[in-house]
Design an enzyme around this catalytic site. Sequence first.
Site, PDB file in Angstrom:
ATOM      1  N   LYS A 211       0.657  -1.168  -0.141  1.00 46.10           N
ATOM      2  CA  LYS A 211      -0.003  -0.129   0.092  1.00 46.10           C
ATOM      3  C   LYS A 211       0.784   1.178  -0.054  1.00 46.10           C
ATOM      4  CE  LYS A 211      -3.950  -1.974   2.133  1.00 46.10           C
ATOM      5  NZ  LYS A 211      -4.954  -2.121   3.197  1.00 46.10           N
TER       6      LYS A 211
ATOM      7  N   LYS B 170      -8.084 -12.579  -7.108  1.00 46.40           N
ATOM      8  CA  LYS B 170      -9.368 -12.595  -6.141  1.00 46.40           C
ATOM      9  C   LYS B 170     -10.494 -11.569  -6.398  1.00 46.40           C
ATOM     10  CE  LYS B 170      -8.868 -11.098  -1.810  1.00 46.40           C
ATOM     11  NZ  LYS B 170      -8.594 -10.898  -0.425  1.00 46.40           N
TER      12      LYS B 170
ATOM     13  N   LYS C 182     -13.889  -5.971  -3.490  1.00 47.52           N
ATOM     14  CA  LYS C 182     -14.417  -4.867  -3.515  1.00 47.52           C
ATOM     15  C   LYS C 182     -13.627  -3.593  -4.010  1.00 47.52           C
ATOM     16  CE  LYS C 182     -14.085  -4.099   1.473  1.00 47.52           C
ATOM     17  NZ  LYS C 182     -14.823  -4.304   2.847  1.00 47.52           N
TER      18      LYS C 182
END
Length: 356
Positions: free
Chosen positions: A138, A219, A222
Amino acid sequence: MRYNEIYCEFYIKQKSNNILNRVGGTFMAKIFSGIQPTGIITLGNYLGALKQFVELQKDHETLFCIVDQHAITLPQNPTELRKAIRSLAAIYIAAGLDPNQSVLFVQSDVPAHAQLGWILQCIANLGELERMTQFKDKARGKESVPAGLLTYPPLMAADILLYNTEIVPVGEDQKQHIELTRDLAERFNKKYREIFTIPEAKIPKTGARIKSLQDPTKKMSKSDTNSKATIRILDDEQTIIKKIKSAVTDSEGIVRYDEEHKPGISNLLAIYSLISGKSIPELEKAYIGKGYGDFKHDVALTVAKHLQPLQTKYHTLVQSKELDEILEAGAKKANAIANKTLRKVENAMGMGFRRQ
């Protein structure tokens, strides 16, 4: 996630002699799980977590937390965050979580999370936080990195340790954080007093990784910017049909499970199987001689039909007083447990002025 099969062998802490014994058979375990209120829950989240939580609560002591303090490690719109918290709570209940069987609460309603998080930050080493894979991912390429991205693993550890958690259902990407949680708990127990239960990560063997519809090697997420890649559990029937019909497959035209060579069809078979309860071999047999068009249509209708009752209950709950009462009651129960643990921790460290 086959967490309903929690009766598989796992380790529990034996406080009397401070050793880990392998235990088989069924018994009640204390289970904690948290989900961030960011983005709309996907079909992958539902099948990989929420649907299994409903089964877990029947036989185990379960606590489910909406971790809004983790969400603010990245910038959030205040109005949207508050809306997302209520939405996620309503989804939990609509999916089948029973407030009479499980404790459902919002992280920021239990101040002990942040308090213990700070204490664990003081026990953690900078190097081990910098080694966290999610932090590196991140932070990569950013000129300015919020300190919270670095220090949120101790807060996650606090979430878990406050409730004497034995089992933490997580995906593979969170395994490193559970290992850190165990390290911090053992470090504290050794230095001060044996207070924390050492938790075990339970990573499911099947059903854990529903894949993207547009890139079935990844994967379903969202946070995916491609709206066609994810089915959100609040999507209406026509949207679900459109997304599944546009799902990436292959040119063979045979409905069979082969993750390596046919990841797209394999992903749809996994979704169909998990929702319908039919085995993958049974589904393969049913579509012998049929094309992908018929198969995708049936998958889409099965998904839409399954989600419809959940969506109806969600819309009834999301702005209701009933939801407020559920979250208030959950926070009261969580505070009672968490504050007791926090007091033990502070006493062991010599914090506070009161005589012991």
